[in-house]
Design a protein around this motif. Sequence first.
Motif, short mmCIF file in Angstrom:
data_model
loop_
_atom_site.label_atom_id
_atom_site.label_comp_id
_atom_site.label_asym_id
_atom_site.label_seq_id
_atom_site.Cartn_x
_atom_site.Cartn_y
_atom_site.Cartn_z
N GLN A 23 4.34 2.09 28.24
CA GLN A 23 3.85 1.88 28.93
C GLN A 23 3.41 2.73 30.42
OE1 GLN A 23 7.26 0.37 31.40
NE2 GLN A 23 6.98 -1.97 31.38
N PHE A 39 17.53 -2.84 28.98
CA PHE A 39 16.60 -2.53 28.85
C PHE A 39 16.25 -2.40 27.42
CE2 PHE A 39 12.19 -0.56 29.55
CZ PHE A 39 11.19 -1.63 28.50
N LYS A 68 15.77 -8.85 20.84
CA LYS A 68 14.36 -9.64 20.71
C LYS A 68 13.49 -9.28 19.95
CE LYS A 68 10.88 -11.72 23.18
NZ LYS A 68 10.00 -11.60 24.53
N HIS A 69 13.34 -8.15 19.51
CA HIS A 69 12.78 -7.53 18.55
C HIS A 69 13.56 -6.48 17.31
CE1 HIS A 69 9.55 -8.75 21.64
NE2 HIS A 69 9.83 -7.97 22.21
N HIS A 84 18.16 -5.44 25.05
CA HIS A 84 16.89 -6.76 24.96
C HIS A 84 15.95 -6.03 24.37
CE1 HIS A 84 14.09 -9.55 26.87
NE2 HIS A 84 13.30 -8.50 26.34
N GLU A 85 15.58 -4.99 24.00
CA GLU A 85 14.20 -5.03 23.11
C GLU A 85 14.91 -4.86 21.74
OE1 GLU A 85 11.52 -4.11 23.19
OE2 GLU A 85 11.14 -5.27 25.39
N HIS A 133 7.85 0.44 25.99
CA HIS A 133 8.32 -0.37 25.94
C HIS A 133 9.05 -1.07 24.58
CE1 HIS A 133 7.40 -4.87 27.73
NE2 HIS A 133 8.29 -4.79 27.26
N PRO A 146 12.32 4.50 29.59
CA PRO A 146 13.14 5.18 30.70
C PRO A 146 13.45 2.64 31.58
CG PRO A 146 10.58 5.46 31.52
CD PRO A 146 11.58 6.03 29.88
N THR A 147 13.98 2.80 32.08
CA THR A 147 14.60 1.42 33.07
C THR A 147 13.55 1.30 33.94
OG1 THR A 147 15.58 -0.42 33.55
CG2 THR A 147 16.57 1.98 33.56
N LEU A 148 13.00 0.29 34.35
CA LEU A 148 12.06 0.28 35.48
C LEU A 148 12.43 -0.79 36.09
CD1 LEU A 148 8.32 2.21 34.93
CD2 LEU A 148 10.69 3.36 36.02
N SER A 149 13.68 -1.47 35.97
CA SER A 149 13.71 -2.81 35.98
C SER A 149 15.49 -2.76 37.45
CB SER A 149 14.45 -3.69 35.06
OG SER A 149 15.43 -3.66 34.80
P1 AMP Z 1 9.31 -7.93 25.97
O1 AMP Z 1 9.91 -9.46 26.10
O2 AMP Z 1 10.02 -7.38 25.13
O3 AMP Z 1 8.46 -8.62 25.64
O4 AMP Z 1 9.92 -7.19 27.13
C1 AMP Z 1 9.50 -7.92 28.87
C2 AMP Z 1 10.88 -7.65 29.25
O5 AMP Z 1 10.67 -6.42 29.55
C3 AMP Z 1 10.00 -8.75 30.64
O6 AMP Z 1 11.78 -9.01 30.87
C4 AMP Z 1 10.11 -7.11 31.43
O7 AMP Z 1 10.29 -6.88 32.98
C5 AMP Z 1 10.92 -6.34 30.53
N1 AMP Z 1 10.39 -4.85 31.50
C6 AMP Z 1 9.14 -4.04 30.78
N2 AMP Z 1 9.55 -3.09 30.68
C7 AMP Z 1 10.38 -3.04 31.35
C8 AMP Z 1 11.36 -1.56 32.06
N3 AMP Z 1 9.93 -0.43 31.41
N4 AMP Z 1 11.83 -1.74 31.78
C9 AMP Z 1 12.70 -2.79 32.40
N5 AMP Z 1 13.10 -3.49 31.77
C10 AMP Z 1 10.95 -3.45 31.37
#
Ligand code: AMP
Length: 229
Positions: free
Chosen positions: A36, A113, A120-121, A116-117, A63, A101-104
């Motif tokens: 990203q 972040f 989810k994945h 979550h990754e 990402h 890096p997180t940007l949220s």
């Molecule tokens: P995904 O569910 O893996 O498709 O990712 C989408 C989620 O990741 C959404 O909630 C996005 O807001 C979040 N996201 C994407 N890029 C970033 C980032 N650089 N930092 C934090 N969250 C992110």
Amino acid sequence: MGAKGWAGGILKFLMFQSVYLPQSQEDFDFFYFVVQWPGAYCDTKSSCCYPTSGKPAADFGIHGLWPNYNSSSWPSNCDPDSKFDRSQIEDLLSSMKKNWPTLSCPSNEGFKFWKHEWEKHGTCAESVMDQHEYFEAALKLKDKANLLQTLTNAEINPDDGFYDLKKITKAIKDGIGFTPGLQCNKDRERNDQLYQIYICVDTSGTEFIECPVLPKGGKCPSKLQFAKF
Ligand code: AMP
């Protein structure tokens, strides 16, 4: 040997195989490795927050590494029992902070972040890699792709300039050997900006491959902006 004997033999072999031999059968077809451009993430209406360690470098950030099917759908949240465990990636943290890096918002270290990754994945790739291997594979792919260098070598710079979609695609193809998928988003002035680059990777998580299917959403127009960051 009678039919019963054969059947028994086959059954024993299958039981032996499932218990003692590693299973090479993956439950997905390939990975999307997705990076990203932070300038495009931060330029949108919803803006961004820098991580607690400060403004990230002007470079592509990871990402995710996403298992996908050739049919273009994907598995998600495959193993609710496999929680993100930061103690498993202690040795990768400095590289994660730099390259993923997180940007949220609100500003944070990045664990949310990465959790979550993974959940989810990453849990959908557990047949081929554990948590440490998953994050390490993504970090290695980022180095291997060397995307910013490849683009700047082709005089495509993050300078708010507008560039041909074809030229960007070709530069990346010349660099990594395979056609990437490009995704755009819009900044506050509604300019289309280069947002994410999708590269396809084999199920080992190490080799780039030609994409079986390209991502569908976020198509880019023929001219797009490469935002400053
Ligand atoms: P995904 O569910 O893996 O498709 O990712 C989408 C989620 O990741 C959404 O909630 C996005 O807001 C979040 N996201 C994407 N890029 C970033 C980032 N650089 N930092 C934090 N969250 C992110």
